[in-house]
Design a protein around this motif. Structure first.
Motif, PDB file in Angstrom:
ATOM      1  N   ALA A   1      -5.150   1.729  -1.683  1.00 18.38           N
ATOM      2  CA  ALA A   1      -4.077   2.539  -2.256  1.00 18.38           C
ATOM      3  C   ALA A   1      -4.186   2.601  -3.770  1.00 18.38           C
ATOM      4  CB  ALA A   1      -2.723   1.972  -1.843  1.00 18.38           C
ATOM      5  N   MET A   2      -4.502   1.477  -4.411  1.00 16.19           N
ATOM      6  CA  MET A   2      -4.651   1.455  -5.868  1.00 16.19           C
ATOM      7  C   MET A   2      -5.836   2.310  -6.300  1.00 16.19           C
ATOM      8  SD  MET A   2      -3.414   0.280  -8.751  1.00 16.19           S
ATOM      9  CE  MET A   2      -2.491  -1.264  -8.540  1.00 16.19           C
ATOM     10  N   ALA A   3      -6.956   2.235  -5.562  1.00 14.71           N
ATOM     11  CA  ALA A   3      -8.120   3.057  -5.895  1.00 14.71           C
ATOM     12  C   ALA A   3      -7.768   4.534  -5.836  1.00 14.71           C
ATOM     13  CB  ALA A   3      -9.270   2.742  -4.939  1.00 14.71           C
TER      14      ALA A   3
ATOM     15  N   ARG B   1      -4.690   9.769   1.059  1.00 18.77           N
ATOM     16  CA  ARG B   1      -5.947  10.061   1.744  1.00 18.77           C
ATOM     17  C   ARG B   1      -6.897   8.872   1.678  1.00 18.77           C
ATOM     18  NH1 ARG B   1     -10.628  11.532  -0.291  1.00 18.77           N
ATOM     19  NH2 ARG B   1      -9.697  11.987  -2.339  1.00 18.77           N
ATOM     20  N   VAL B   2      -7.048   8.279   0.504  1.00 15.97           N
ATOM     21  CA  VAL B   2      -7.960   7.137   0.350  1.00 15.97           C
ATOM     22  C   VAL B   2      -7.438   5.941   1.139  1.00 15.97           C
ATOM     23  CG1 VAL B   2      -8.900   5.482  -1.293  1.00 15.97           C
ATOM     24  CG2 VAL B   2      -8.849   7.919  -1.864  1.00 15.97           C
TER      25      VAL B   2
ATOM     26  N   SER C   1     -10.990  -8.404   4.326  1.00 13.79           N
ATOM     27  CA  SER C   1      -9.671  -9.021   4.478  1.00 13.79           C
ATOM     28  C   SER C   1      -8.746  -8.070   5.224  1.00 13.79           C
ATOM     29  CB  SER C   1      -9.064  -9.346   3.112  1.00 13.79           C
ATOM     30  OG  SER C   1      -7.682  -9.611   3.227  1.00 13.79           O
ATOM     31  N   PRO C   2      -7.945  -8.572   6.168  1.00 10.84           N
ATOM     32  CA  PRO C   2      -7.023  -7.691   6.885  1.00 10.84           C
ATOM     33  C   PRO C   2      -5.895  -7.163   6.018  1.00 10.84           C
ATOM     34  CG  PRO C   2      -6.590  -9.985   7.455  1.00 10.84           C
ATOM     35  CD  PRO C   2      -7.832  -9.977   6.620  1.00 10.84           C
ATOM     36  N   ASN C   3      -5.710  -7.728   4.833  1.00  8.18           N
ATOM     37  CA  ASN C   3      -4.581  -7.343   3.989  1.00  8.18           C
ATOM     38  C   ASN C   3      -4.994  -6.788   2.629  1.00  8.18           C
ATOM     39  OD1 ASN C   3      -2.620  -8.258   5.915  1.00  8.18           O
ATOM     40  ND2 ASN C   3      -3.061 -10.352   5.284  1.00  8.18           N
ATOM     41  N   ALA C   4      -6.007  -7.368   1.999  1.00 10.47           N
ATOM     42  CA  ALA C   4      -6.379  -6.939   0.649  1.00 10.47           C
ATOM     43  C   ALA C   4      -6.772  -5.470   0.608  1.00 10.47           C
ATOM     44  CB  ALA C   4      -7.516  -7.808   0.116  1.00 10.47           C
ATOM     45  N   GLY C   5      -7.443  -4.988   1.653  1.00 11.67           N
ATOM     46  CA  GLY C   5      -7.860  -3.590   1.666  1.00 11.67           C
ATOM     47  C   GLY C   5      -6.705  -2.618   1.641  1.00 11.67           C
ATOM     48  N   GLN C   6      -5.563  -3.022   2.212  1.00 10.64           N
ATOM     49  CA  GLN C   6      -4.382  -2.159   2.192  1.00 10.64           C
ATOM     50  C   GLN C   6      -3.945  -1.873   0.755  1.00 10.64           C
ATOM     51  OE1 GLN C   6      -3.028  -1.052   5.124  1.00 10.64           O
ATOM     52  NE2 GLN C   6      -4.495  -2.227   6.325  1.00 10.64           N
TER      53      GLN C   6
ATOM     54  N   GLY D   1       0.811  -1.209   0.000  1.00 15.43           N
ATOM     55  CA  GLY D   1       0.000   0.000   0.000  1.00 15.43           C
ATOM     56  C   GLY D   1       0.847   1.262   0.000  1.00 15.43           C
ATOM     57  N   LEU D   2       1.860   1.290   0.847  1.00 14.77           N
ATOM     58  CA  LEU D   2       2.726   2.471   0.924  1.00 14.77           C
ATOM     59  C   LEU D   2       3.522   2.673  -0.359  1.00 14.77           C
ATOM     60  CD1 LEU D   2       4.010   2.070   4.599  1.00 14.77           C
ATOM     61  CD2 LEU D   2       2.377   3.770   3.737  1.00 14.77           C
ATOM     62  N   LEU D   3       4.022   1.584  -0.946  1.00 18.85           N
ATOM     63  CA  LEU D   3       4.766   1.708  -2.193  1.00 18.85           C
ATOM     64  C   LEU D   3       3.851   2.141  -3.341  1.00 18.85           C
ATOM     65  CD1 LEU D   3       7.132  -1.413  -2.055  1.00 18.85           C
ATOM     66  CD2 LEU D   3       7.707   0.988  -1.630  1.00 18.85           C
ATOM     67  N   THR D   4       2.607   1.672  -3.330  1.00 23.11           N
ATOM     68  CA  THR D   4       1.648   2.113  -4.345  1.00 23.11           C
ATOM     69  C   THR D   4       1.450   3.620  -4.277  1.00 23.11           C
ATOM     70  OG1 THR D   4       0.502  -0.020  -4.322  1.00 23.11           O
ATOM     71  CG2 THR D   4      -0.726   1.861  -5.175  1.00 23.11           C
ATOM     72  N   ILE D   5       1.343   4.134  -3.079  1.00 31.57           N
ATOM     73  CA  ILE D   5       1.218   5.586  -2.908  1.00 31.57           C
ATOM     74  C   ILE D   5       2.467   6.287  -3.437  1.00 31.57           C
ATOM     75  CG2 ILE D   5       1.060   7.416  -1.181  1.00 31.57           C
ATOM     76  CD1 ILE D   5      -0.510   5.332   0.560  1.00 31.57           C
TER      77      ILE D   5
END
Length: 343
Positions: free
Chosen positions: A248-250, A228-229, A239-244, A209-213
């Motif tokens: 970020a991709m959204a 922000r998203v 899911s505890p992980n998929a949302g991360q 998620g952080l790298l996607t940002i």
């Protein structure tokens, strides 16, 4: 050995980028067949049987990795070659980006039948009634999540634990895909594999998620919007992980993910992630570009770790073992002296 591991990770990543998955005799496919046979022998609808199954199915490749590591502990070239082969085997970044490209081309030419037939290469949703926005959404979500599962996580576990980490992670992730989903058969038996997969992906998913940002501008995205998203929506996913990864991709693409997912025999309604329109074919190229950039950034982290922090951790562990050994020898000597004195 730290340098050999780093070189092997880079070489394996390069092989995956250039060649993709082996077309024949893929080791992961062979592993899946062996695991399916093991499941038939060990299956019972309870978590204990699932834990035994998971332990056996994961323990075998981990022990194989440990044996290969010990056999090459004084052979850095051999170690680098084995790590490169293992990395190439477990990575799936090239195939992931290829599938997104194939889907984009099918949607751009309006060939919904081809797009629906191709969706099974990315996820397990029922494509029968899906139109372009839902096919594009499923692709973006799969690219986001699998960038972590098929690229970032294997690299991190390979950097942290070498060959055993590479093989063990891929074994767990394969088990999760086979028995970790919710269904009448695997609701209890697959729970141990699913929970272990969640545990092993806690750090990689958040790093993804952080790298996607961080790399959002490579696909004409905005870091501020992605941040922000991600902060707002990442914990809304079941899911505890998929949302991360998906949040970020959204944000990076400026689209809205989530909604109703129809699988074969069941459906789920998931919260929306992100703002803006539903994804379209044009977003798939940007998603694939972000996935590739995240993979390169993760490779940098993975390659640097063995020769920096990893080496410090190894030195600290070695010092701890030596200190414990000295303390143990002193204790034995004192005990022997006391016994001799009494006698």
């Amino acid at each position: 050995m730290a340098a050999a591991n780093a070189v092997g990770l880079v070489a394996g990543y390069a092989l995956d980028t250039l060649l993709g998955d082996p077309r024949r005799w893929h080791p992961v496919a062979g592993y899946g067949q062996a695991v399916a046979a093991l499941e038939r022998r060990t299956y019972r609808p309870d978590p204990l049987a699932g834990a035994v199954f998971t332990g056996l199915a994961v323990g075998a490749p981990v022990l194989l990795g440990v044996a290969a590591t010990l056999a090459t502990r004084h052979r850095p070239v051999s170690r680098a070659v084995l790590v490169a082969a293992g990395t190439w085997t477990v990575l799936g970044g090239h195939t992931l980006r290829h599938e997104a490209t194939v889907m984009r081309r099918a949607l751009r030419r309006g060939d919904l039948l081809a797009a629906r037939n191709r969706l099974g290469h990315l996820c397990g949703r029922d494509p029968a009634l899906l139109e372009e926005p839902e096919l594009a959404r499923a692709t973006v979500e799969s690219v986001a999540e699998n960038t972590s599962d098929a690229v970032v996580a294997p690299l991190l576990w390979g950097a942290f634990a070498g060959l055993p980490g590479l093989l063990g992670y891929r074994a767990v992730n394969t088990l999760d895909a086979m028995v970790g989903h919710r269904s009448p058969r695997y609701a209890r038996f697959g729970t141990p594999a699913a929970r272990l997969d969640d545990l092993l992906n806690l750090v990689p998913a958040r790093l993804t998620g952080l790298l996607t940002i961080a790399v959002a501008p490579t696909a004409h995205g905005e870091r501020e919007q992605a941040w922000r998203v991600w902060r707002r929506d990442r914990n809304d996913h079941p899911s505890p992980n998929a949302g991360q990864c998906e949040a970020a991709m959204a944000g990076a693409l400026g689209v809205r993910l989530g909604g109703r997912n129809v699988y074969f025999g069941r459906s789920e309604v998931r919260p929306f992630l992100g703002d803006g329109p539903r994804p379209e074919a044009r977003h798939l190229k940007r998603a694939a570009r972000i996935s590739g950039a995240v993979g390169l950034a993760a490779l940098g982290v993975a390659a640097v770790y063995p020769v920096t922090l990893g080496r410090l951790v190894a030195l600290a562990a070695r010092h701890g073992r030596r200190t414990a050994a000295r303390h143990g020898r002193r204790t034995v000597a004192r005990t022997a002296g006391a016994v001799t004195g009494r006698w």
